[in-house]
Enzyme design. Structure first.
Site, short mmCIF file in Angstrom:
data_model
loop_
_atom_site.label_atom_id
_atom_site.label_comp_id
_atom_site.label_asym_id
_atom_site.label_seq_id
_atom_site.Cartn_x
_atom_site.Cartn_y
_atom_site.Cartn_z
CB THR A 33 2.27 9.28 -1.63
OG1 THR A 33 1.72 9.36 -2.95
CG2 THR A 33 3.62 8.57 -1.69
CD GLU B 26 0.00 4.20 -7.54
OE1 GLU B 26 -1.01 4.87 -7.27
OE2 GLU B 26 0.48 4.13 -8.68
CE1 TYR C 189 -5.50 2.40 -1.29
CE2 TYR C 189 -6.77 2.88 0.69
CZ TYR C 189 -6.05 3.32 -0.41
OH TYR C 189 -5.86 4.66 -0.59
N GLY D 5 -12.11 -3.45 -13.42
CA GLY D 5 -11.02 -4.04 -12.64
C GLY D 5 -9.63 -3.62 -13.06
CB ALA D 6 -8.35 -1.43 -15.68
CG ASP E 126 -8.18 7.15 -7.09
OD1 ASP E 126 -6.98 7.42 -7.29
OD2 ASP E 126 -8.57 6.06 -6.64
CB SER F 259 -14.66 2.76 -13.07
OG SER F 259 -14.51 1.69 -12.18
C1 GLA Z 1 -6.43 3.79 -4.77
C2 GLA Z 1 -6.98 4.87 -3.83
C3 GLA Z 1 -6.14 6.14 -3.90
C4 GLA Z 1 -4.65 5.86 -3.75
C5 GLA Z 1 -4.23 4.71 -4.66
C6 GLA Z 1 -2.81 4.28 -4.41
O1 GLA Z 1 -6.60 4.19 -6.10
O2 GLA Z 1 -8.31 5.16 -4.13
O3 GLA Z 1 -6.58 7.05 -2.92
O4 GLA Z 1 -4.33 5.61 -2.41
O5 GLA Z 1 -5.05 3.58 -4.51
O6 GLA Z 1 -1.93 5.27 -4.77
#
Ligand code: GLA
Length: 378
Positions: free
Chosen positions: A34, A32, A222, A122-123, A173, A127
C-alpha cells in the site's frame, strides 16, 4: 555485537571508531504493497538491527568493511560522481546514501566504515533499509548533522533503493526504521508521511517465523506490481489507489490490474481498522483483518507461495480466534508475522516446530519481538 564491531573496525582500519550508528529492521503487521499507492501501513521496528561504526578520513575516500559478508571490502571516492558497483552490490546501499546526502547539501568527509548486523538473510525484515539508515546517520553525524531530520534520512534511503539497487520500493521500510517508537507500532500515512505511534497492548506478543524461503531476485515482480497499480490508478483517474474509498466496477481495465487494485483498496481499509483494533486491544478483530489481508495477498496480489500459505494456515489454526497471522513484507518468501496473547506463545511455537520444515528440512527460526525505537547514535 558492538564489541565485535569495534574489534572489526580496529582490525580493518588500525584505530577505534569515532561513533556508531544503529538502525532496526522491521516487521509489517498489516498494510502490504500500500505504501507506493500513497496508502497506509502499520509496521513496527524489531530488535534485530544493523550497526555502522565510523571514523573520518581526510582524503574524501569511503572505505567499507562488511562483517556479515566475511569481511568483504569496498572503496569509493566522494570527489566526482558516485556510481553503483555491480561487483559489490551490498556496497550500493552505502554508495546510494552517500550520494543522496551530498545531493541534500551535506558536506560529507571521507570515512572508514565497518558494518555488522544480526538480521536473518532473506527474511524480508528490511536489512537493506536498516543498513541505509545506519550508514546514512553515521555519515550525516560525521558531516556535523547528527540531528538530520529522520524523515529526510528515510527518503535518502529510499532514493538509494531506486537509483542504486533497482527496486522501486515505497517508503515504509526506511521510514519505520528511522522513526519507530519503542513499544509501539507506527501507523504511517504514506502520502503525508505522518507517523502515529500505536502502543502495543500489554500481554500482546509479536511472533515472527522465517519460512527459510529466501526472498531472491524478486525486484522484477515487485516493480511489475507497482506498474499494475499505477495503471489501475490511471484507469480510475485518481492520483493513486489511496484515493479510492471503494473499488469501482472494472470497465475496460484488465482483470489482473483490477485484482491488484482490489487488494490495495481493501488493504488500506483493513490497515486503518487494524490500527483502531490494536488501540483497544481487540485481538479477535485484528486476527480477522490479518486473515483477510493474507487471502488478498494470495489471491489478488499473488505474492505468496504455497509453503507460506501453509505456514500461515498452521499458525492461524494454532492461534484460533485469539489473534492472527499473515505473510509480512514484499512477498515471494521471507517471514510470517503473528499477533497473539503472550500466554499462547509456547503453544504456537510448538505447533510451528512440529508442523513446518524449511526447504533445507530444518526447523524454522522463530523470533518473539519487542518493538524497538528508530535509528540512533550510540
Ligand atoms: C518491500 C518494500 C516496501 C513495501 C513492502 C510491501 O518491503 O520495500 O516499500 O512496498 O515491500 O508492503
Amino acid at each position: 555485537m558492538i564489541d565485535a564491531l569495534n574489534r572489526l573496525f580496529r582490525q580493518s582500519f588500525g584505530e577505534a571508531p569515532e561513533l556508531v550508528a544503529r538502525a532496526p529492521g522491521r516487521v509489517n503487521l498489516i498494510g502490504e504493497h500500500t505504501d507506493y499507492n500513497d496508502g497506509f501501513v502499520l509496521p513496527c521496528a524489531i530488535s534485530r538491527q544493523t550497526m555502522v561504526a565510523a571514523r573520518r578520513r581526510g582524503d574524501r575516500q569511503v572505505r567499507i568493511v562488511a562483517g556479515d559478508i566475511g569481511g568483504a571490502t569496498a572503496t569509493f571516492s566522494l570527489s566526482g560522481p558516485i556510481l553503483p558497483d555491480s561487483a559489490a552490490p551490498w556496497s550500493n546501499y552505502v554508495r546510494g546514501v552517500a550520494d543522496g546526502l551530498i545531493e541534500a547539501g551535506l558536506d560529507l568527509p571521507g570515512a572508514d566504515l565497518a558494518i555488522m548486523g544480526n538480521m536473518p538473510q532473506g527474511a524480508g525484515l528490511s536489512s537493506s533499509a536498516a543498513l541505509e539508515n545506519a550508514a546514512g546517520l553515521a555519515l550525516a553525524a560525521m558531516a556535523g548533522r547528527p540531528d538530520l531530520d529522520r524523515t529526510r534520512l528515510a527518503l535518502i534511503g529510499q532514493r538509494a533503493e531506486h537509483h542504486f539497487a533497482g527496486c522501486q520500493c515505497g517508503i515504509m521500510d526506511q521510514l519505520v526504521s528511522a522513526r519507530a517508537v519503542a513499544g509501539a507500532a507506527l501507523l504511517i500515512d504514506c502520502r503525508s508521511l505522518e507517523c502515529t505511534a500505536v502502543p502495543l497492548p500489554e500481554g500482546l506478543a509479536v511472533m515472527i517465523v522465517h519460512s527459510g524461503i529466501e526472498r531472491g531476485l524478486v525486484d522484477g515482480a515487485y516493480n511489475l506490481r507497482r506498474q499494475q497499480c499505477e495503471a489501475a490508478a490511471r484507469h480510475f483517474e485518481v492520483a493513486a489507489l489511496r484515493d479510492l474509498a471503494e473499488l469501482p466496477p472494472p470497465g475496460q481495465l484488465d482483470p489482473l490490474s483490477y485484482a491488484r487494485a482490489r487488494h490495495v483498496v481493501g488493504e488500506n481499509a483493513r490497515t486503518l481498522a487494524a490500527a483502531a483494533a490494536l488501540r483497544i486491544g481487540d485481538l479477535g478483530q485484528l486476527g480477522e483483518l490479518m486473515a483477510q489481508s493474507h487471502a488478498a495477498m494470495r489471491d489478488d496480489f499473488q505474492i505468496t507461495l504455497p509453503a507460506i500459505d501453509a505456514l500461515v494456515a498452521l499458525l492461524q489454526d494454532a492461534i484460533g480466534g485469539l489473534g492472527g497471522a499473515r505473510m509480512t513484507g514484499g512477498g515471494f518468501g521471507g517471514a510470517v508475522v503473528a499477533l497473539l496473547p503472550a500466554t499462547e506463545v509456547e503453544r504456537a511455537r510448538s505447533a510451528v516446530l512440529a508442523g513446518y520444515r524449511t526447504p533445507s528440512g530444518g526447523p524454522p527460526l522463530v523470533m518473539i519481538e519487542a518493538p524497538a525505537g528508530g535509528a540512533s547514535l550510540i
